[in-house]
Enzyme design. Structure first.
Site, short mmCIF file in Angstrom:
data_model
loop_
_atom_site.label_atom_id
_atom_site.label_comp_id
_atom_site.label_asym_id
_atom_site.label_seq_id
_atom_site.Cartn_x
_atom_site.Cartn_y
_atom_site.Cartn_z
N GLU A 1 59.12 19.47 -6.08
CA GLU A 1 58.66 19.86 -4.67
C GLU A 1 58.20 18.62 -3.91
O GLU A 1 57.26 17.79 -4.45
CB GLU A 1 57.49 20.64 -4.84
CG GLU A 1 57.86 22.09 -5.55
CD GLU A 1 58.88 22.66 -4.97
OE1 GLU A 1 59.00 22.60 -3.79
OE2 GLU A 1 59.65 23.35 -5.87
N CYS B 1 51.04 18.34 2.27
CA CYS B 1 52.63 18.08 2.28
C CYS B 1 53.12 18.86 3.61
O CYS B 1 53.77 18.50 4.17
CB CYS B 1 53.09 18.61 1.13
SG CYS B 1 52.50 20.08 0.71
P1 NAD Z 1 54.48 9.73 -5.31
O1 NAD Z 1 55.71 10.20 -5.30
O2 NAD Z 1 54.19 8.35 -5.01
O3 NAD Z 1 53.88 9.93 -6.56
C1 NAD Z 1 53.75 11.27 -7.17
C2 NAD Z 1 53.55 11.24 -8.60
O4 NAD Z 1 54.78 10.46 -9.43
C3 NAD Z 1 52.36 10.24 -9.13
O5 NAD Z 1 51.79 10.69 -10.37
C4 NAD Z 1 52.78 8.95 -9.44
O6 NAD Z 1 52.52 8.14 -10.34
C5 NAD Z 1 54.28 9.55 -9.99
N1 NAD Z 1 55.55 8.48 -9.96
C6 NAD Z 1 55.63 7.24 -9.14
N2 NAD Z 1 56.75 6.61 -9.54
C7 NAD Z 1 57.21 7.15 -10.49
C8 NAD Z 1 58.38 7.04 -11.47
N3 NAD Z 1 59.27 5.98 -11.00
N4 NAD Z 1 58.52 7.62 -12.51
C9 NAD Z 1 57.77 8.70 -12.74
N5 NAD Z 1 56.74 9.18 -11.97
C10 NAD Z 1 56.38 8.31 -10.97
O7 NAD Z 1 53.42 10.52 -4.26
P2 NAD Z 1 52.11 10.72 -3.62
O8 NAD Z 1 51.85 9.67 -2.88
O9 NAD Z 1 50.99 10.67 -5.18
O10 NAD Z 1 51.74 11.90 -2.99
C11 NAD Z 1 52.27 12.28 -1.72
C12 NAD Z 1 53.39 12.80 -1.49
O11 NAD Z 1 53.59 13.99 -2.18
C13 NAD Z 1 53.73 13.21 -0.24
O12 NAD Z 1 54.95 12.96 0.05
C14 NAD Z 1 53.47 14.80 0.23
O13 NAD Z 1 54.05 15.53 0.89
C15 NAD Z 1 54.04 15.21 -1.40
N6 NAD Z 1 53.41 16.56 -1.79
C16 NAD Z 1 54.34 17.57 -1.64
C17 NAD Z 1 53.58 18.83 -2.03
C18 NAD Z 1 54.56 20.05 -2.16
O14 NAD Z 1 54.28 20.96 -2.57
N7 NAD Z 1 55.91 19.56 -1.66
C19 NAD Z 1 52.40 18.95 -2.46
C20 NAD Z 1 51.56 17.79 -2.49
C21 NAD Z 1 52.26 16.50 -2.16
#
Ligand code: NAD
Length: 518
Positions: A284, A318
């Site tokens: 998501e 999001c």
């Molecule tokens: P991000 O993708 O940078 O990180 C999300 C998670 O993934 C964190 O825990 C991070 O440490 C981990 N991560 C990062 N690199 C990784 C890798 N190489 N391998 C495994 N894990 C890894 O996102 P963010 O900045 O924390 O959150 C914001 C984003 O999340 C925005 O794009 C937002 O729209 C989205 N979001 C989506 C929803 C939804 O339901 N669709 C809900 C909330 C947030």
């Protein structure tokens, strides 16, 4: 019931004071907070720690240990032991009602420590109290929904069918085993609940990987889970950077299923890693939410509502509205009203009374948003409110002003998720033109249409290329309806928070049985 235009305001902070229990938890007797594995805090063999801060003040709240390959492996082994049972009954063998009883105890403990969990959201997550309280309520709502689903879904043997002479077949539904939830920083409590309850109630053990900016709530919830009586290893929390801890989880073949919420780029990278050893993954991801305002809408009323949904968690939600398509006939009035709403937002510290627009989560986001504002103008957007940095007296946080730009069809000045109180407004000639522009994006998470003609609204809503399509509302969620994305905003499947979500945490095998030959 009619809504007066002036009643509509952004989520607002009440004064919030730090509870002593939260401070004690963060201080952890003078030691960095460890990851949580097999029912215990562990420090991590890398001897690396990171700071988690209050984005409104940059004050360090706690030091947290980073978990590396060795700790991820330790957690997977602990979770597998807990699943299988180690000389005793494993989590897989618990009756549904036994799991339900533990979940109920756990949510009662969450209620007991509501102020600590609110402190995690408000101080670590930078949220205003009104929104944090709404997030907290999701713990119980989510648990109760998935308790009902768990009682309904038939695990184990499905109905048997004849498949040939002396041969029958049936399905067998079982939990995956060890699953992981990788969580973004913006809704830590909500997403921990959304991952944890369907995973546990369907019989899996779980690794939770909170984001490095907001690790506190998951760590606190793990302590409450132990107090509730969950066996060691059923719930584990692995803290650390995405490229270290998250990557190690994605690479571990012992993790059978990963549920990820975060940005599209990271989700795509994890999917590629998962594919190497067949781990199933649900994604998501981010969006670039749109709103279409038809000519019969009251421009002032709808501008305030759109403003509210553009500012939920300061635009760091999001589904946030970042792109508005408004009929030309009402565009000027709409723009004036939305400008006034944005300008009136009270910028301040998120724990101070009255704040409606607080600091963004970290320095990187602060820089990215400023860059996006600049690029919007370079790509042809006309500033109505140009954005830029904001000052809050006595607070050293990452504050920004809201930004609003006017654009025109064909001017693609807002192509990426900006993640702040930031929107472009595009006057259009028809609903069809608005729909075509709203759908011209690789994202597909949330969209809304605003009109007095609800039937027309529904007809348009069905044509959005988004997972969540709303009429005269935005950012609504309800358990039982899938919350998910299309395009680069989502992976396969229906989304979260529906019965299919629960089924995602299970696998189905086909069992064939023939009479013994001879
Ligand atoms: P991000 O993708 O940078 O990180 C999300 C998670 O993934 C964190 O825990 C991070 O440490 C981990 N991560 C990062 N690199 C990784 C890798 N190489 N391998 C495994 N894990 C890894 O996102 P963010 O900045 O924390 O959150 C914001 C984003 O999340 C925005 O794009 C937002 O729209 C989205 N979001 C989506 C929803 C939804 O339901 N669709 C809900 C909330 C947030």
């Amino acid at each position: 019931m009619s809504t007066s235009t002036m009643d509509i305001r952004a989520f607002t902070a009440s004064k919030f004071s730090t509870p002593e229990k939260f401070t004690k938890f963060c201080q952890n007797n003078g030691k960095p907070l460890g990851g949580f594995v097999d029912g215990e805090q562990i420090t991590g063999s890398m001897n690396a720690t990171f700071e988690t801060t209050d984005p409104g003040t940059m004050q360090v709240l706690a030091r947290v240990c980073e978990m590396g390959d060795a700790e991820v492996d330790q957690a997977v082994r602990a979770a597998q032991r807990a699943f299988d049972g180690d000389g005793v009954r494993g989590w897989r063998d618990f009756e549904v009602e036994e799991r339900v009883e533990l979940v109920k105890k756990f949510i009662d403990l969450c209620d007991r420590d509501r102020d600590v969990l609110l402190a995690c959201e408000i101080l670590d997550g930078g949220k205003v109290s009104e929104l944090a309280a709404g997030d907290f309520a999701q713990i119980r709502a989510c648990a109760e929904y998935f308790i009902d689903v768990a009682r309904k879904v038939q695990m184990g043997d499905g109905p048997s069918m004849e498949v040939g002479a002396g041969q029958r077949g049936f399905t067998y539904r079982e939990p995956w085993g060890v699953v992981a939830g990788i969580i973004p920083w913006n809704y830590p409590i909500v997403l921990t609940a959304w991952f944890m309850f369907p995973a546990l109630l369907s019989g899996n053990t779980i690794l939770i990987k909170p984001a490095e900016d907001t690790p506190l709530s998951a760590l606190y919830l793990a302590q409450l889970a132990t107090e509730a009586g969950f066996p060691p290893g059923v719930i584990n929390v692995l803290t650390g950077r995405g490229e270290i801890t998250g990557q190690a989880i994605a690479e571990h073949p012992g993790v059978r299923y990963i549920s990820f919420t975060g940005s599209p780029g990271v989700g795509q990278a994890i999917l590629r890693t998962c594919d190497l050893h067949g781990t199933r993954m649900k994604r998501e991801m981010g969006g670039n939410g749109s709103a279409i305002v038809l000519d019969d809408a009251d421009p002032e009323l709808v501008a305030r509502l759109v403003g509210k949904h553009a500012n939920q968690h300061f635009g760091q939600t999001c589904c946030t509205i970042h792109r508005v398509f408004v009929d030309k006939k009402i565009a000027d009035d709409f723009i004036d009203a939305q400008k006034a709403f944005f300008q009136d937002l009270k910028i301040g510290y998120q724990a101070d009374e009255g704040t409606q627009l607080g600091a963004v989560v970290n320095a990187t986001q602060h820089r990215r948003i400023l860059q996006a504002q600049k690029e919007t103008a370079q790509r042809g957007g006309t500033p109505i409110l140009a954005g830029g940095c904001a000052e809050v007296a006595g607070k050293n946080g990452y504050y920004l002003k809201p930004a609003l730009y006017r654009t025109a069809p064909g001017v693609n000045c807002n192509p990426l998720e900006v993640f702040h109180t930031f929107a472009t407004i595009c006057p259009v000639s028809s609903a069809e033109e608005a729909l075509q522009l709203a759908n011209s994006t690789p994202y597909g998470l949330g969209a809304s249409v605003w009109t007095k003609d609800v039937e027309k609204g529904i007809a348009l809503a069905k044509q959005f290329r988004d997972g969540t399509c709303q009429v005269n509302c935005h950012n609504s969620i309800a358990y039982g309806l899938p919350y998910g994305g299309q395009g680069i905003s989502g992976g396969p499947g229906a989304g979260v928070n529906c019965e299919e979500t629960f089924l995602d945490y299970t696998q189905v095998k086909a069992i064939y049985v023939a009479d013994y030959p001879g």
